[in-house]
Design an enzyme around this catalytic site. Structure first.
Site, PDB file in Angstrom:
ATOM      1  CG  ASP A 360       1.256  -6.088   8.127  1.00  0.00           C
ATOM      2  OD1 ASP A 360       0.202  -5.490   7.851  1.00  0.00           O
ATOM      3  OD2 ASP A 360       1.291  -7.065   8.905  1.00  0.00           O
ATOM      4  CG  ASP A 361      -2.214  -2.800   4.518  1.00  0.00           C
ATOM      5  OD1 ASP A 361      -2.122  -2.776   3.287  1.00  0.00           O
ATOM      6  OD2 ASP A 361      -3.225  -2.417   5.145  1.00  0.00           O
ATOM      7  NE  ARG A 437      -7.629  -0.547   8.021  1.00  0.00           N
ATOM      8  CZ  ARG A 437      -6.506  -1.202   7.824  1.00  0.00           C
ATOM      9  NH1 ARG A 437      -6.476  -2.283   7.072  1.00  0.00           N
ATOM     10  NH2 ARG A 437      -5.388  -0.826   8.387  1.00  0.00           N
ATOM     11  CD1 TRP A 471      -7.227 -14.340   5.187  1.00  0.00           C
ATOM     12  CD2 TRP A 471      -6.453 -15.529   3.469  1.00  0.00           C
ATOM     13  NE1 TRP A 471      -8.272 -14.581   4.343  1.00  0.00           N
ATOM     14  CE2 TRP A 471      -7.835 -15.315   3.278  1.00  0.00           C
ATOM     15  CE3 TRP A 471      -5.761 -16.275   2.511  1.00  0.00           C
ATOM     16  CZ2 TRP A 471      -8.522 -15.809   2.183  1.00  0.00           C
ATOM     17  CZ3 TRP A 471      -6.468 -16.768   1.411  1.00  0.00           C
ATOM     18  CH2 TRP A 471      -7.835 -16.528   1.252  1.00  0.00           C
ATOM     19  CG  ASP A 472      -5.480  -8.295   8.173  1.00  0.00           C
ATOM     20  OD1 ASP A 472      -6.408  -8.602   8.935  1.00  0.00           O
ATOM     21  OD2 ASP A 472      -4.764  -7.287   8.348  1.00  0.00           O
ATOM     22  CG  MET A 473     -11.812 -10.904   6.584  1.00  0.00           C
ATOM     23  SD  MET A 473     -13.109 -10.240   7.628  1.00  0.00           S
ATOM     24  CE  MET A 473     -14.557 -10.872   6.834  1.00  0.00           C
ATOM     25  CB  CYS A 512      -4.506 -11.584  10.675  1.00  0.00           C
ATOM     26  SG  CYS A 512      -4.580  -9.879  11.251  1.00  0.00           S
ATOM     27  CG  ASP A 534      -4.546  -5.045  15.044  1.00  0.00           C
ATOM     28  OD1 ASP A 534      -3.757  -5.947  14.699  1.00  0.00           O
ATOM     29  OD2 ASP A 534      -5.338  -4.502  14.256  1.00  0.00           O
TER      30      ASP A 534
HETATM   31  C1  DGJ Z   1      -4.914  -5.475  10.828  1.00  0.00           C
HETATM   32  C2  DGJ Z   1      -3.884  -6.405  11.375  1.00  0.00           C
HETATM   33  O1  DGJ Z   1      -4.316  -6.971  12.570  1.00  0.00           O
HETATM   34  C3  DGJ Z   1      -2.585  -5.660  11.560  1.00  0.00           C
HETATM   35  O2  DGJ Z   1      -1.628  -6.484  12.155  1.00  0.00           O
HETATM   36  C4  DGJ Z   1      -2.123  -5.150  10.226  1.00  0.00           C
HETATM   37  O3  DGJ Z   1      -1.816  -6.226   9.391  1.00  0.00           O
HETATM   38  C5  DGJ Z   1      -3.191  -4.271   9.618  1.00  0.00           C
HETATM   39  N1  DGJ Z   1      -4.464  -4.925   9.567  1.00  0.00           N
HETATM   40  C6  DGJ Z   1      -2.795  -3.849   8.226  1.00  0.00           C
HETATM   41  O4  DGJ Z   1      -3.778  -3.144   7.582  1.00  0.00           O
END
Ligand code: DGJ
Length: 725
Positions: A360-361, A437, A471-473, A512, A534
């Site tokens: 992950d991140d 953020r 793929w997050d945002m 995501c 989350d």
């Molecule tokens: C938000 C996501 O929902 C989490 O699962 C995780 O990937 C964090 N971002 C990482 O910054």
């Protein structure tokens, strides 16, 4: 099936149990005539009250405005006398528009809105109605599609400026329906970060009741979905009208109860944050809206959405395929990891049978916290000496697959990308940008910006074996230069996603957005699974997953087992229940497996085996919700909210998995009887409960139910597999 009754100028779209009828009335007005339980094609024009003076414009010109303000329009216009909410507003010096019927065609197949996610597939028929606003030359095509065997109407709208002046579009909704009564309750999904999709059901009242998003994403706060149901509608009976939008950006969804107790229901792109200049000879497409009718309650409505989206929206090769059980390191390590720590987790995960390791991140730039590095998609050599390869070699060497997190739409002020290209971030000249953020949003409406990110992603994807991407945002848009920006931004996101799924079709994509802020049908077109929240607490997940399942297929619900005390709530729940609840959607783990107790570790291989044996039921079967996790004071006043239960049944009804969760234990409580659903009444099902083997008919199980003992402790659960003999 679509029928046209020429004399009545009446169109009828029939699906297995529903009919949707439109009439071209005098002077070319397109009027909504009927939507409900299936009816044989026949003259329904008296429902329009057109023969009652004074509402016939040609015969009563002096009361034309009265006609316009109450006729049931299927695509109402602004500025000419209908004071209810319009579906289209254009600015041409003034704000008037008056669409009249020009022609129609009925054909096999469907229209695909350009550059937008949409339903697809064989076995569908479309009614296309061409409307025209004579003074401006604006032509509007209304598309209505029905798929064989599915009780849904898919609507979309395309516009062409055939006039000689540019037109400014200020609103183009995707669907508007005038229902001819007021006996409705409205179900919507509200929420917040880590508390998405809370269901609310309230009677409609006069005026407008609306949910929307102006955040640049479909949002945590409201989902692009609502249902209008009768007061008596339950999970399994009664009428339900469901509405959703195949779009991931700003939306509006509303019901307006009018002076004549009619209900106008609408869904589309949110108008206050929308503008589009339609120059002469150019075209514009609005996203598809999906309208579902069910006479089998909310359950029937949801199953229709699930079937449509599984068979005709998701494109990924994983749509019907077995998905790997994953482990994600986010809640295990957050930003604090190095190669050795990741290897320890991967080693234990692989020993226990977990199939995909997701990093992950925090793997790129110098990202030790969420303060920096978005936009610099280069592995952090401090944490991962030699880049990602030593890690991926290790993981693939263990026979596991590797997945990677990106947040491709974002840029940190503290990043090399921003230092080199500050103009890449969305902003307004002369106004400071607001951080959220500690990050800004990239201007995805610009191709060069997308290309800059794509080049970096491609470099990684071509170097290491990535078989999954998250793929997050993680923030909403601010300082947007104009209302004309939001939609092109969304189209830019879709173009990047399209590029990804086209160039790397084997990658399993999970979208995501800070949890579930883009949990919408638009995303399903690209990613067959979406991280739902989350909040991984099993109790809270019951609500989030219930809400999600009202319109989205459970196979799309990203759901993981995490540690206790839970990181979002501090709650402690049994490991077994966490797994049973995560088996509502895609199944995975998000914890440091190496730190689990021996007892918990011992449960994992069996959970994975169980998951693989039932996952097809969740992907392809039918969901029947048998409980309701909302508080008795809210949505579920009539229900006991101390438990939740659901059953997934295979298409041939020979196989099912039933899950029961006792949310709160009560002293001296009797066993609870839960009636199942969706089974074959005459078939005999075998199952085991409490160490005892049973054989019961479907009728017995649906009418009498299964008897579940009062369990010891809160959030305890039982999962039963039922198969016909
Ligand atoms: C938000 C996501 O929902 C989490 O699962 C995780 O990937 C964090 N971002 C990482 O910054």
């Amino acid at each position: 099936m679509i029928t046209y009754l020429e004399n009545e100028r009446q169109f009828q779209l029939d699906t297995p149990h529903a009919s949707y009828v439109l009439t071209v009335a005098e002077e070319g007005y397109l009027l909504h005539t009927y939507w409900g339980k299936r009816i044989a094609p026949q003259d329904l024009t008296d429902l329009l009250r057109l023969s009652d003076p004074p509402f016939v414009p040609a015969k009563n010109e002096r009361e034309r405005a009265s006609f316009l303000d109450c006729a049931p329009f299927d695509f109402p216009c602004a500025g000419i006398g209908d004071y209810r909410e319009p579906a289209i507003v254009l600015e041409d010096g003034a704000f008037a528009c008056d669409l009249r019927y020009v022609s129609h065609r009925i054909y096999n197949g469907k229209y695909a809105p350009r550059c937008l996610p949409h339903t697809w597939g064989n076995g569908c028929e479309t009614l296309e109605i061409l409307m025209r606003d004579e003074p401006t030359g604006l032509e509007v095509k209304l598309h209505y599609t029905v798929f064989e065997g599915i009780d849904a109407v898919i609507r979309s709208v395309s516009l062409e400026n055939c006039g000689s002046r540019d037109l400014m579009l200020r609103r183009v909704l995707s669907a508007s329906v005038d229902l001819d009564d007021d006996r409705f309750e409205m179900i919507t999904l509200y929420g917040s970060w880590a508390r998405e999709r809370q269901a609310e059901r309230l009677p409609i009242r006069h005026g407008k009741q609306r949910i929307d998003s102006t955040r640049g994403e479909s949002s945590h706060q409201y989902s692009p979905f609502f249902a209008l149901v009768r007061p008596e509608t339950t999970e399994e009976s009664g009428e339900a009208y469901g509405f959703t939008l195949i779009y991931s950006g700003n939306f509006t969804a509303q019901a307006e109860l009018t002076q004549f107790c009619q209900t106008r229901a609408q869904i589309g792109i949110e108008a206050g944050s929308f503008a589009h200049c339609l120059s002469t000879e150019s075209e514009f497409d609005a996203p598809e809206a999906v309208l579902v009718y069910s006479e089998d309650g909310l359950g029937g409505m949801s199953r229709t959405f699930h079937r449509l989206f599984t068979d005709h929206l998701i494109r990924s090769k994983y749509r019907y395929a077995e998905r790997p059980v994953l482990i994600n390191n986010w809640e295990a390590t957050y930003f604090d990891f190095d190669l050795e720590k990741l290897k320890t987790i991967a080693d234990e995960a692989s020993r226990l049978g977990i199939e995909l390791f997701v990093l992950d991140d925090g793997w790129f730039g110098r990202r030790d916290s969420d303060n920096c590095s978005l936009g610099d998609w280069v592995p952090d050599q401090r944490k991962l000496p030699g880049g990602l390869k030593p890690l991926t070699d290790h993981i693939t060497g263990k026979g596991m697959r590797f997945g990677l997190w990106f947040e491709p739409e974002m840029i940190s002020p503290d990043s090399d990308l921003f230092r080199a290209h500050p103009d890449y971030a969305v902003g307004i000249e002369g106004r400071p940008r607001t951080q959220s953020r500690a990050q800004y949003v990239l201007n995805y409406a610009r191709r060069d910006v997308r290309d800059a990110v794509w080049a970096q992603m491609k470099e990684i994807l071509d170097t290491v074996p990535v078989s999954y991407i998250k793929w997050d945002m993680n923030r909403q848009l601010t300082e947007v230069p104009s209302p004309a920006f939001y939609h092109p931004y969304m189209l830019g996101v879709y173009q990047m996603l399209e590029r990804l799924v086209t160039e790397y079709p084997d990658i399993l994509l999970e979208s995501c957005s800070g949890g579930g802020a883009r949990f919408d049908p638009g995303m399903l077109y690209y990613s067959p699974q979406i991280w739902a929240s989350d909040d991984t607490d099993a109790k809270e997940r019951l609500r989030i997953q219930y809400g999600a399942s009202l319109f989205m297929p459970p196979s799309a619900v990203g759901s993981h087992v995490s540690v206790c005390p839970n990181h979002a709530t501090g709650r402690i729940t049994p490991f077994e229940t966490r797994a049973n609840v995560a088996m509502f959607g895609t199944f995975g783990y998000e914890l440091n497996v190496a730190q689990l107790s021996d007892d918990e570790k011992a449960q994992i291989p069996a959970q994975i085996a169980r998951w693989h044996s039932i996952s097809r039921l969740i992907r392809e079967g039918s969901l029947y919700r048998l409980g309701n996790p909302f508080a008795p004071t809210g949505f579920a006043a009539q229900q006991n909210a101390d438990y939740d239960a659901w059953i997934f049944v295979s298409a041939d009804q020979s196989d099912a998995v039933f899950t029961y969760v006792q949310i709160t234990a009560e002293a001296n409580m009797k066993s609870r009887r839960i009636r199942l659903a969706g089974l074959l009444p005459d078939a005999v099902y075998a199952y085991e409960l409490g160490g005892k083997a049973y054989q019961k008919t479907g009728a017995y199980l649906m009418q009498c139910g299964v008897m579940l003992a009062n369990l010891w402790g809160d959030m305890t659960s039982v999962q039963l597999r039922l198969r016909t003999l």
